[in-house]
Every structure is written in structure tokens, then in C-alpha cells.
Write an enzyme that holds these catalytic residues in place. Sequence first.
Site, short mmCIF file in Angstrom:
data_model
loop_
_atom_site.label_atom_id
_atom_site.label_comp_id
_atom_site.label_asym_id
_atom_site.label_seq_id
_atom_site.Cartn_x
_atom_site.Cartn_y
_atom_site.Cartn_z
N HIS A 34 -0.93 -6.11 -7.09
CA HIS A 34 -0.76 -5.14 -6.01
C HIS A 34 0.34 -4.14 -6.37
O HIS A 34 1.42 -4.53 -6.83
CB HIS A 34 -0.38 -5.88 -4.72
CG HIS A 34 -0.36 -5.03 -3.51
ND1 HIS A 34 -1.50 -4.61 -2.86
CD2 HIS A 34 0.69 -4.50 -2.80
CE1 HIS A 34 -1.15 -3.86 -1.81
NE2 HIS A 34 0.16 -3.79 -1.76
N ASP A 78 2.64 -1.10 -4.89
CA ASP A 78 3.15 -0.40 -3.70
C ASP A 78 3.70 0.96 -4.12
O ASP A 78 4.75 1.05 -4.75
CB ASP A 78 4.26 -1.23 -3.05
CG ASP A 78 3.71 -2.48 -2.38
OD1 ASP A 78 2.90 -2.34 -1.45
OD2 ASP A 78 4.10 -3.59 -2.79
N MET A 98 5.31 4.45 -3.14
CA MET A 98 6.10 5.06 -2.06
C MET A 98 6.72 6.36 -2.55
O MET A 98 7.15 6.47 -3.70
CB MET A 98 7.21 4.10 -1.62
CG MET A 98 6.74 2.71 -1.26
SD MET A 98 8.11 1.63 -0.80
CE MET A 98 7.29 0.04 -0.77
N HIS A 146 -1.69 0.60 -3.13
CA HIS A 146 -1.45 0.89 -1.72
C HIS A 146 -0.60 2.15 -1.67
O HIS A 146 0.60 2.13 -2.01
CB HIS A 146 -0.73 -0.30 -1.07
CG HIS A 146 -0.27 -0.06 0.32
ND1 HIS A 146 0.68 -0.84 0.94
CD2 HIS A 146 -0.62 0.89 1.25
CE1 HIS A 146 0.90 -0.39 2.16
NE2 HIS A 146 0.13 0.66 2.37
N MET A 182 1.54 4.63 0.04
CA MET A 182 2.41 4.93 1.18
C MET A 182 3.04 6.29 0.92
O MET A 182 4.25 6.41 0.70
CB MET A 182 3.46 3.83 1.35
CG MET A 182 2.89 2.51 1.81
SD MET A 182 4.04 1.12 1.66
CE MET A 182 3.71 0.62 -0.03
N MET A 237 -0.59 -4.49 7.67
CA MET A 237 0.84 -4.55 7.35
C MET A 237 1.53 -5.45 8.38
O MET A 237 1.50 -5.16 9.58
CB MET A 237 1.46 -3.16 7.36
CG MET A 237 0.99 -2.24 6.24
SD MET A 237 1.36 -2.90 4.60
CE MET A 237 3.17 -3.03 4.67
N ASP A 288 -0.11 -7.95 4.03
CA ASP A 288 1.06 -7.66 3.21
C ASP A 288 2.29 -7.59 4.09
O ASP A 288 2.33 -6.82 5.05
CB ASP A 288 0.85 -6.32 2.49
CG ASP A 288 2.00 -5.98 1.54
OD1 ASP A 288 2.92 -6.80 1.37
OD2 ASP A 288 1.95 -4.87 0.97
#
Length: 224
Positions: free
Chosen positions: A32, A34, A36, A65, A67, A136, A174
Site C-alpha cells: 500500500h 500513501d 500525500m 491511495h 490523498m 478510512m 486503513d
Amino acid sequence: MVKMAPSVLSADFSRLGEQIMSVENAGADWIHLDIMDGHFVPNITFGPLIIAGIRKLTTLPLDAHLMIENADDYLESFSDAGVDQITVHVEACPHLWATIDKIHSLGRKAGVTLNPATPVSLLEPVLHKVELVLVMTVEPGFGGQQFIPEMLDKIVFLHDFKRQHALDYEIQVDGGINETTAPSVVKAGATVLVAGSSIFDAAHIADAFQRIKNSAAVAAGQMT
């Protein structure tokens, strides 16, 4: 089977290859990522260049993912970097239907997600179009937060909606996932667990991974 998707957000990037190998050997299903940008969430992580490097370290599916603001502008870059699936936030994509179509046109699986305070009903119009829905269970933007138990209702809703409409999306969770919280989300209907700090902050990464996996498996009735 409940899948495990360790998040490298909490990994030691000076030992990233070694740590990815540890979770891969322990039985990870996905890695995974993340992503950002410091705008949509108050933190900055990494982008396509680092992901292209991670792609060389593992053959496991890379689960991104996003964000980030203006996610549509970067879908092609993340696809080119080698991710297998891209999850976007309903809050950051005003034309969510078109965004999902663009992800599919790039040959990638599409996922949707939402912040804890956002009603899950906002996802209903696109649930038939996606391969993954991410719940989330913390506020996005930082690792190591405490699990928000009220989010279990969203998981139950998505599980029931999936069955009622004969859909086939994964329900990913998550935030604050560890061997204590994993059973509750699995019993609510989760099929993919993301865990970061509870794995990579441990003295023995593979052992920590296995404890979470085993607790999830027991909850799913996969082992006794």
C-alpha cells in the site's frame, strides 16, 4: 480470504527493499502506497519517481491511495510508475465518475475512499464501477493514529450494499489496524487490511505482520 496490504508510509526508507522483502516473505498480498501532497492532507510523502523505484523491488500489486488535490492531473503519472490500482477521494474529485473511467482507461483498477466525517452514501452512485472501496478509520495524513470505532458502521453498510446489489468490490480498511482492531473490521465485512506503524515500527516486522494476519484470519473463520 482476507488480504494484507502493508503500508510503506511507516517503513524505514533507508532499508526499504529489505523491509518490503520481509512483508512479502511473510505473506503480504499488496503493497500500500500513501500519497500525500501537503494540501489535501497536512503531510507530504512521495510521488511517481519513488513508486517507480518500489516497482523494481517487488512483484506484488502496488495499491496507491491518492490523498492529493487535482488527482485527475496525476493519474497517468502514477500509472506509468507501475501501480496496479489507484484509489481517489470523493472529496478531491468533483467528477468522480469520469475519474474512475480515466483510471480504467489506463488499465488500472479503480478505488474510491472518503474521510471519516464524509457520509458513505456519497459513494453509492459509483460503487458498481469500482474494484475497491477504502474506509478510512483515522483522519488521512498521518500514520500511527488511533482507530475510530464509529467507522465500523461504514464497513457494515458497504458489506450489505455489496451483497444486496451482487457487486464484487474489495472493502479495504486503513487506520489504526493492529492485532486488536483487525478482528472487528473483518467481522464487519472488510476484505483487505492496511497496516503501517503496527508492522514497520515493530522490532520484528515479519512477526508483527503475522500476528495481525492471524488475528484477522481467526475473525474470518479461516483458522482456529
